[in-house]
Design an enzyme around this catalytic site. Structure first.
Site, PDB file in Angstrom:
ATOM      1  N   ARG A  67       0.818  -1.222   0.000  1.00  0.00           N
ATOM      2  CA  ARG A  67       0.000   0.000   0.000  1.00  0.00           C
ATOM      3  C   ARG A  67       0.852   1.273   0.000  1.00  0.00           C
ATOM      4  O   ARG A  67       0.505   2.263   0.625  1.00  0.00           O
ATOM      5  CB  ARG A  67      -0.962   0.033   1.199  1.00  0.00           C
ATOM      6  CG  ARG A  67      -2.166  -0.851   0.970  1.00  0.00           C
ATOM      7  CD  ARG A  67      -3.380  -0.427   1.794  1.00  0.00           C
ATOM      8  NE  ARG A  67      -4.087  -1.650   2.141  1.00  0.00           N
ATOM      9  CZ  ARG A  67      -4.315  -2.052   3.372  1.00  0.00           C
ATOM     10  NH1 ARG A  67      -3.937  -1.336   4.393  1.00  0.00           N
ATOM     11  NH2 ARG A  67      -4.935  -3.184   3.587  1.00  0.00           N
TER      12      ARG A  67
ATOM     13  N   ARG B 136      -7.666  11.063  -5.797  1.00  0.00           N
ATOM     14  CA  ARG B 136      -8.810  10.159  -5.647  1.00  0.00           C
ATOM     15  C   ARG B 136     -10.103  10.885  -5.264  1.00  0.00           C
ATOM     16  O   ARG B 136     -11.183  10.309  -5.345  1.00  0.00           O
ATOM     17  CB  ARG B 136      -8.497   9.107  -4.566  1.00  0.00           C
ATOM     18  CG  ARG B 136      -7.528   8.035  -4.989  1.00  0.00           C
ATOM     19  CD  ARG B 136      -8.174   6.795  -5.564  1.00  0.00           C
ATOM     20  NE  ARG B 136      -9.182   6.224  -4.689  1.00  0.00           N
ATOM     21  CZ  ARG B 136     -10.476   6.318  -4.888  1.00  0.00           C
ATOM     22  NH1 ARG B 136     -10.966   6.942  -5.941  1.00  0.00           N
ATOM     23  NH2 ARG B 136     -11.329   5.786  -4.036  1.00  0.00           N
TER      24      ARG B 136
ATOM     25  N   TYR C  89     -14.276 -13.310   0.681  1.00  0.00           N
ATOM     26  CA  TYR C  89     -14.970 -12.049   0.379  1.00  0.00           C
ATOM     27  C   TYR C  89     -16.286 -12.304  -0.356  1.00  0.00           C
ATOM     28  O   TYR C  89     -17.298 -11.683  -0.089  1.00  0.00           O
ATOM     29  CB  TYR C  89     -14.105 -11.156  -0.511  1.00  0.00           C
ATOM     30  CG  TYR C  89     -13.173 -10.228   0.244  1.00  0.00           C
ATOM     31  CD1 TYR C  89     -13.683  -9.198   1.042  1.00  0.00           C
ATOM     32  CD2 TYR C  89     -11.790 -10.353   0.149  1.00  0.00           C
ATOM     33  CE1 TYR C  89     -12.827  -8.328   1.726  1.00  0.00           C
ATOM     34  CE2 TYR C  89     -10.939  -9.488   0.827  1.00  0.00           C
ATOM     35  CZ  TYR C  89     -11.460  -8.477   1.615  1.00  0.00           C
ATOM     36  OH  TYR C  89     -10.627  -7.632   2.289  1.00  0.00           O
TER      37      TYR C  89
ATOM     38  N   ASP D  19      -6.806  -3.591  -7.243  1.00  0.00           N
ATOM     39  CA  ASP D  19      -7.440  -4.201  -6.072  1.00  0.00           C
ATOM     40  C   ASP D  19      -7.630  -5.692  -6.313  1.00  0.00           C
ATOM     41  O   ASP D  19      -7.841  -6.107  -7.453  1.00  0.00           O
ATOM     42  CB  ASP D  19      -8.802  -3.548  -5.792  1.00  0.00           C
ATOM     43  CG  ASP D  19      -9.316  -3.905  -4.409  1.00  0.00           C
ATOM     44  OD1 ASP D  19     -10.071  -4.897  -4.289  1.00  0.00           O
ATOM     45  OD2 ASP D  19      -8.957  -3.233  -3.439  1.00  0.00           O
TER      46      ASP D  19
ATOM     47  N   ARG E  26      -3.585   6.180   0.981  1.00  0.00           N
ATOM     48  CA  ARG E  26      -4.199   7.404   1.518  1.00  0.00           C
ATOM     49  C   ARG E  26      -3.320   8.182   2.484  1.00  0.00           C
ATOM     50  O   ARG E  26      -3.650   9.287   2.878  1.00  0.00           O
ATOM     51  CB  ARG E  26      -5.519   7.035   2.211  1.00  0.00           C
ATOM     52  CG  ARG E  26      -6.639   6.731   1.225  1.00  0.00           C
ATOM     53  CD  ARG E  26      -7.914   6.330   1.923  1.00  0.00           C
ATOM     54  NE  ARG E  26      -7.763   5.045   2.613  1.00  0.00           N
ATOM     55  CZ  ARG E  26      -8.650   4.537   3.471  1.00  0.00           C
ATOM     56  NH1 ARG E  26      -9.730   5.225   3.766  1.00  0.00           N
ATOM     57  NH2 ARG E  26      -8.454   3.372   4.036  1.00  0.00           N
TER      58      ARG E  26
END
Length: 368
Positions: free
Chosen positions: A38, A51, A165, A87, A42
């Site tokens: 990552r 974004r 998931y 992703d 963010r």
């Protein structure tokens, strides 16, 4: 170079820094390479700015946006590798499932798989180029724009992690709905895991054809399984992916290092080190020296500083890194965190981490 040249997976700029690839293969390096899971995330103000107001998966489907987000951390830090911005849940999408990124909640499947008959809703034959071509285009564009600075890593989620998931419908603490399938519907579970494996193999090969120079397989939910379930529902598929990808690449005379990161699967370390992957990624719960002993020099290791150590003052980060390097040794080692960077981390501290890895390892290699 015309815009058209940037979309063709050929004539890429020459690689200037191959430290990461050499370490992955256990070769000598002048310093220990470092990158962060990552690293395009963010915690970077420029990432948040790029974004802002955009749908997450829409961003994933834009090669230009993915390229820009992948390159942002390289402008700030001397990382030794980049990982394409994407992703893991693009694979269930390719198989026909609807996945949305809900602000404040994370990834959500409005219609998760509930019972074995729901498998009929999935695409039996996935045209990977058609469904995931946008990832391949992002990789190709980024390989050109990165200008040979560092290698580009492609990645995928592993079958069990994606399965959990698809059944849970999103994140979960217990993964009890997905694990219920393993105990109640083992045959259907294996059918789903095989379907996922087939798509993943094609997806990874497509990433290499597009320009990926290394591949990482994320088994993020490994730790929710016990040793027996891991050996039954995760490990065989991880091995199958590596073996099939390697065999196919060998036919084309290609050799791309592969990394397996099975989070919290410390009980599976020996097995993972004999699974056709050059590198085994580790989370922070594993002692570096014991990881070296248990993998017996068969593989390179990647990891494993606790991401939360980045909240420490810079001097402390430097000490933690030094200790970590002493534990792993400098050969066949790629420095990383034991998990991804968190959104509230200070970019300066990430910089301090990278600098500490480079400085301490250069010194240690010189003194050898």
């Amino acid at each position: 170079m015309s815009k058209n040249d940037l979309i063709l997976p050929k004539d890429f700029p020459q690689l200037k820094n191959d430290t990461f690839l050499r370490a992955a293969r256990g070769e000598e390096t002048q310093h220990v390479p470092v990158w962060c899971m990552r690293q395009a995330g963010r915690y970077l103000p420029e990432f948040r700015e790029s974004r802002a107001g955009k749908d997450f998966f829409e961003t994933c489907r834009s090669p230009e946006a993915c390229c820009e987000l992948t390159l942002q951390p390289l402008r700030r830090f001397p990382f030794d590798a980049a990982i394409i911005f994407s992703d893991i849940l693009v694979v269930p999408q390719a198989m026909g499932m609807d996945v949305q990124m809900v602000p404040g909640k994370g990834p959500t499947f409005p219609e998760p798989l509930k019972e074995p008959e729901d498998l009929q809703r999935l695409r039996v034959k996935v045209d990977v180029d058609k469904e995931l071509g946008y990832v391949f285009r992002a990789i190709t564009l980024t390989r050109h724009k990165i200008e040979g600075k560092v290698p580009l890593i492609g990645f995928t989620g592993a079958p069990w992690t994606l399965m959990s998931y698809m059944i849970e419908g999103g994140g979960s603490n217990t993964h009890s709905k997905a694990k219920r399938w393993l105990y109640r519907h083992p045959e259907a579970s294996h059918i789903l895991l095989r379907m996922l494996t087939d798509v993943i193999v094609e997806y990874l090969l497509g990433q290499v054809a597009a320009g990926a120079q290394a591949l990482q397989v994320f088994e993020s939910h490994a730790g929710i399984l016990g040793p027996a379930e891991f050996k039954d529902f995760s490990l065989p598929y991880l091995r199958d992916i590596a073996r099939r990808v390697k065999d196919k690449l060998k036919e084309a005379g290609q050799d791309v290092p592969m990394i397996v990161f099975a989070k919290d699967a410390h009980y599976g370390l020996e097995d993972l080190s004999q699974s056709h992957y050059e590198v085994v990624g580790l989370d922070w719960t594993i002692d570096p020296r014991s990881a070296r002993e248990r993998t017996g020099g068969k593989v390179s290791l990647q990891g494993n500083m606790d991401p939360c150590a980045l909240y420490a003052p810079k001097e402390r980060i430097s000490d933690i890194v030094k200790k970590m390097l002493e534990g792993f040794g400098t050969r066949g080692y790629i420095a990383n965190l034991g998990h991804g960077l968190y959104p509230d981390m200070e970019p300066e501290n990430v910089g301090a981490f990278v600098e500490a890895v480079h400085q301490h390892s250069k010194l240690m290699i010189k003194q050898m």
